[in-house]
Design a protein around this motif. Structure first.
Motif, PDB file in Angstrom:
ATOM      1  N   ASP A 125     -40.060   9.930 -10.316  1.00 28.67           N
ATOM      2  CA  ASP A 125     -40.465   8.181  -9.313  1.00 28.67           C
ATOM      3  C   ASP A 125     -41.590   8.049  -8.327  1.00 28.67           C
ATOM      4  OD1 ASP A 125     -39.504   5.866  -8.527  1.00 28.67           O
ATOM      5  OD2 ASP A 125     -38.199   7.184  -6.391  1.00 28.67           O
ATOM      6  N   GLY A 127     -43.033   5.630  -7.448  1.00 34.49           N
ATOM      7  CA  GLY A 127     -42.901   3.853  -7.029  1.00 34.49           C
ATOM      8  C   GLY A 127     -44.360   3.693  -7.280  1.00 34.49           C
ATOM      9  N   GLU A 128     -45.476   3.034  -6.338  1.00 33.72           N
ATOM     10  CA  GLU A 128     -46.332   2.492  -6.145  1.00 33.72           C
ATOM     11  C   GLU A 128     -47.492   3.611  -7.177  1.00 33.72           C
ATOM     12  OE1 GLU A 128     -47.004  -0.621  -5.464  1.00 33.72           O
ATOM     13  OE2 GLU A 128     -45.059  -0.742  -4.336  1.00 33.72           O
ATOM     14  N   PHE A 130     -46.808   3.930  -9.877  1.00 34.37           N
ATOM     15  CA  PHE A 130     -46.935   3.747 -11.056  1.00 34.37           C
ATOM     16  C   PHE A 130     -47.491   2.781 -11.387  1.00 34.37           C
ATOM     17  CE2 PHE A 130     -42.351   5.394 -11.801  1.00 34.37           C
ATOM     18  CZ  PHE A 130     -42.364   6.651 -12.618  1.00 34.37           C
ATOM     19  N   SER A 131     -49.016   2.359 -11.675  1.00 35.02           N
ATOM     20  CA  SER A 131     -50.313   1.696 -11.703  1.00 35.02           C
ATOM     21  C   SER A 131     -50.578   1.450 -13.100  1.00 35.02           C
ATOM     22  CB  SER A 131     -51.658   1.923 -10.681  1.00 35.02           C
ATOM     23  OG  SER A 131     -51.284   3.182 -10.961  1.00 35.02           O
ATOM     24  N   TYR A 132     -51.241   0.534 -13.415  1.00 36.60           N
ATOM     25  CA  TYR A 132     -51.562   0.401 -15.232  1.00 36.60           C
ATOM     26  C   TYR A 132     -52.402   2.151 -15.377  1.00 36.60           C
ATOM     27  CZ  TYR A 132     -53.332  -1.080 -19.897  1.00 36.60           C
ATOM     28  OH  TYR A 132     -53.941  -1.043 -20.784  1.00 36.60           O
ATOM     29  N   GLN A 133     -53.526   1.890 -13.969  1.00 36.48           N
ATOM     30  CA  GLN A 133     -54.666   2.708 -14.204  1.00 36.48           C
ATOM     31  C   GLN A 133     -53.987   4.210 -14.526  1.00 36.48           C
ATOM     32  OE1 GLN A 133     -57.309   3.105 -10.898  1.00 36.48           O
ATOM     33  NE2 GLN A 133     -59.102   3.930 -12.577  1.00 36.48           N
ATOM     34  N   MET A 135     -50.133   5.924 -15.115  1.00 35.92           N
ATOM     35  CA  MET A 135     -49.652   4.958 -16.447  1.00 35.92           C
ATOM     36  C   MET A 135     -50.282   5.305 -17.231  1.00 35.92           C
ATOM     37  SD  MET A 135     -46.305   5.234 -16.188  1.00 35.92           S
ATOM     38  CE  MET A 135     -45.893   4.305 -18.088  1.00 35.92           C
ATOM     39  N   TYR A 158     -32.887   1.528 -12.495  1.00 30.47           N
ATOM     40  CA  TYR A 158     -32.867   1.190 -10.941  1.00 30.47           C
ATOM     41  C   TYR A 158     -32.377   2.179 -10.085  1.00 30.47           C
ATOM     42  CZ  TYR A 158     -29.243  -1.527 -12.168  1.00 30.47           C
ATOM     43  OH  TYR A 158     -28.546  -2.126 -12.514  1.00 30.47           O
ATOM     44  N   LEU A 165     -32.994  -3.761  -5.352  1.00 33.96           N
ATOM     45  CA  LEU A 165     -33.282  -3.486  -7.025  1.00 33.96           C
ATOM     46  C   LEU A 165     -35.088  -2.886  -7.230  1.00 33.96           C
ATOM     47  CD1 LEU A 165     -30.706  -5.067  -9.177  1.00 33.96           C
ATOM     48  CD2 LEU A 165     -30.261  -2.966  -7.536  1.00 33.96           C
ATOM     49  N   MET A 166     -35.002  -1.493  -7.365  1.00 30.16           N
ATOM     50  CA  MET A 166     -35.883  -0.660  -8.020  1.00 30.16           C
ATOM     51  C   MET A 166     -36.129  -0.225  -8.691  1.00 30.16           C
ATOM     52  SD  MET A 166     -37.673  -1.661  -4.661  1.00 30.16           S
ATOM     53  CE  MET A 166     -39.579  -0.442  -4.591  1.00 30.16           C
ATOM     54  N   LEU A 167     -37.633  -0.461 -10.132  1.00 32.35           N
ATOM     55  CA  LEU A 167     -37.259   0.253 -11.457  1.00 32.35           C
ATOM     56  C   LEU A 167     -37.344   1.805 -10.890  1.00 32.35           C
ATOM     57  CD1 LEU A 167     -40.080  -1.806 -12.951  1.00 32.35           C
ATOM     58  CD2 LEU A 167     -37.758  -1.478 -13.443  1.00 32.35           C
ATOM     59  N   ASP A 168     -36.926   2.416 -11.693  1.00 33.15           N
ATOM     60  CA  ASP A 168     -36.958   3.629 -11.291  1.00 33.15           C
ATOM     61  C   ASP A 168     -37.947   4.395 -12.517  1.00 33.15           C
ATOM     62  OD1 ASP A 168     -36.220   6.253 -10.825  1.00 33.15           O
ATOM     63  OD2 ASP A 168     -33.782   5.731 -10.247  1.00 33.15           O
ATOM     64  N   ALA A 171     -37.501   3.868 -16.612  1.00 34.09           N
ATOM     65  CA  ALA A 171     -37.901   2.623 -17.420  1.00 34.09           C
ATOM     66  C   ALA A 171     -38.816   3.041 -17.956  1.00 34.09           C
ATOM     67  CB  ALA A 171     -37.980   1.266 -16.615  1.00 34.09           C
ATOM     68  N   TYR A 172     -40.109   3.984 -16.850  1.00 32.90           N
ATOM     69  CA  TYR A 172     -41.602   4.236 -17.204  1.00 32.90           C
ATOM     70  C   TYR A 172     -41.181   5.761 -18.658  1.00 32.90           C
ATOM     71  CZ  TYR A 172     -43.461   1.358 -14.044  1.00 32.90           C
ATOM     72  OH  TYR A 172     -43.416  -0.027 -13.103  1.00 32.90           O
TER      73      TYR A 172
ATOM     74  N   TYR B 132     -47.229  -1.734  -9.986  1.00 33.40           N
ATOM     75  CA  TYR B 132     -45.224  -1.133  -9.896  1.00 33.40           C
ATOM     76  C   TYR B 132     -44.625  -2.472  -9.139  1.00 33.40           C
ATOM     77  CZ  TYR B 132     -41.202   0.827  -8.023  1.00 33.40           C
ATOM     78  OH  TYR B 132     -39.585   1.178  -8.284  1.00 33.40           O
ATOM     79  N   ASN B 136     -41.644  -5.085 -11.182  1.00 41.53           N
ATOM     80  CA  ASN B 136     -40.423  -5.221 -10.014  1.00 41.53           C
ATOM     81  C   ASN B 136     -39.616  -6.412 -10.540  1.00 41.53           C
ATOM     82  OD1 ASN B 136     -38.259  -3.191  -9.177  1.00 41.53           O
ATOM     83  ND2 ASN B 136     -39.207  -3.357  -7.234  1.00 41.53           N
ATOM     84  N   TYR B 172     -44.751  -2.213 -21.875  1.00 43.47           N
ATOM     85  CA  TYR B 172     -43.733  -2.466 -21.189  1.00 43.47           C
ATOM     86  C   TYR B 172     -42.572  -3.518 -20.904  1.00 43.47           C
ATOM     87  CZ  TYR B 172     -47.789  -0.482 -18.039  1.00 43.47           C
ATOM     88  OH  TYR B 172     -48.134   0.188 -17.329  1.00 43.47           O
TER      89      TYR B 172
END
Lengths: 275, 275
Positions: A125, A127-128, A130-133, A135, A158, A165-168, A171-172, B132, B136, B172
């Protein structure tokens, strides 16, 4: 009432999920769910063995336990089963060198791991993070491997923080699985190996244990498939709207605190009055 | 050789994918794949109808066509089928007000769409926009809807830019599908409705058309399921390592340019010498 008593007959150990059950996380460290500090204290005064079984992969065990202790919980590092140390062991056993897509808070759990010239990707997890870069970087590492290995610390959809709620990580994990055409190995609930690890660490057999969590899939379903009993609380990510009532109690809002839920059920008496 | 001639008998129209077939995108606008400008020119001089059928959802049609024209391609806006205008029509028809998780480059295609109080989420290839925080936000909009509607502009796994492979919107889309427990509606290849739209705009029946693309699933498989013929080039995301040889030609590296591939096949003569 008798039904609940029968259902809990022979229970010797309680596995407690942490996030959404003991506290709701948040940027400020989160807040304990009303009554949960006392509930843990009462469980610990009982004859029952207690272990904390989390999928939290943002924090090291040390950080997580420190945070909960500051909120008043009776908890120590040795009582916690969490996915990062379990993954670290697996990496060592299999000689895997991970590219880590993880939160900085959990990085210390991988201090002893060789991350040069990676031959797998470990995703937690982030969190932030999980940027496009980031990933895309993990994706390219996987695509460059002849046999891509993706290890995911849990596969939660999540979770709930104080802000919502936050994506967990799940998802990624699905995003990378789809992009690479592979299937991840999951270290965490609901993986049977992970529950077995927690049971072993608690010293209790599956049929003698009950899992208490807020996730119908990760906590309840996973534990039941391992032969454990399970109970879903109405706090954390629980939502009557999305999942229907699981506890045999009166309808309540999804923000109900933990002990009120349990007090509405005969189950709460069985669990909390025995000490 | 005779086999290829037979396979292409009765073909009246050619659908051309753009990214990975005509050019490799990139931050500098990308570069044409060697020979592709001339190949398009020759197709246009032939008796064949030509239409461009893309899943590009980062750029408006105007921007995409301008970019290709500057690279020397003979192409106009009216010849392009792309997912953003198609989605815009669907939103209007169904009275949907989208929360848009899209690239700024394509935002102008939704200028006429009401985005207040959203009752659906539209996701496109947002590139760096897939933070993220943005993911979210889209997730929370979906979770707040009683019947979540997610529309995805294509479901590509990845594409190739000059800097390397890039995660595409499909990854995504899968993340949000998993987190919300829903299935997205896809506007773009390989959706049959999308190919039908392109064929209608070209004025050619499926059995009279051939799709040329670099994606074995989105281009080749999708077109074939619609009753079209299809040809996979060895440029763009094509990889012998990952997908095996599809063209009946000699082995070549994955970075081979387009016309060389086609010249290696009898197909190229059928397609490119007819003008």
């Amino acid at each position: 009432m008798a039904a609940w008593g029968e259902r809990l007959a022979g229970v010797r150990g309680v596995l407690l999920d942490i996030s959404g059950v003991l506290y709701d996380g948040g940027e400020d460290g989160g807040t304990p769910i009303p009554g949960s500090v006392e509930a843990v204290a009462r469980l610990k005064r009982s004859q029952l063995k207690v272990r904390f079984c989390t999928n939290d992969s943002q924090k090291s065990r040390r950080e997580l336990v420190g945070l909960l202790q500051r909120q008043g919980f009776d908890i120590s590092e040795g009582e916690v089963t969490s996915p990062a140390p379990a993954t670290s062991l697996i990496l060592k056993e299999r000689g895997l060198r991970p590219h880590l897509l993880i939160h900085d808070g959990v990085r210390s759990e991988f201090d002893q791991i060789d991350t040069s010239n990676p031959n797998c990707v470990v995703i937690a997890d982030a969190g932030e993070g999980f940027s496009y870069q980031n990933m895309n970087k993990a994706f390219r590492v996987l695509m460059d491997l002849e046999k891509p290995v993706l290890i995911s610390l849990g596969k939660g959809r999540y979770y709930k923080e104080t802000s919502g709620l936050m994506l967990d990580v799940g998802a990624y994990m699905k995003a990378l699985e789809y992009a690479c055409g592979i299937e991840a190995e999951v270290v965490g609930k609901p993986s049977p190996e992970y529950f077995q690890l927690a049971l072993k660490e608690m010293g209790v057999e599956a049929h003698e244990a009950i899992m208490i969590g807020d996730d119908i899939v990760g906590d309840v379903g996973g534990a039941q498939r391992c032969g454990m009993r399970a109970l879903q609380v109405r706090t954390g990510k629980f939502s009557r709207f999305r999942e229907g009532a699981v506890l045999e109690s009166e309808p309540g809002s999804k923000s109900q605190p933990w002990p009120r839920d349990l007090k509405q059920t005969p189950c709460s008496r069985a669990l909390l009055s025995g000490g």
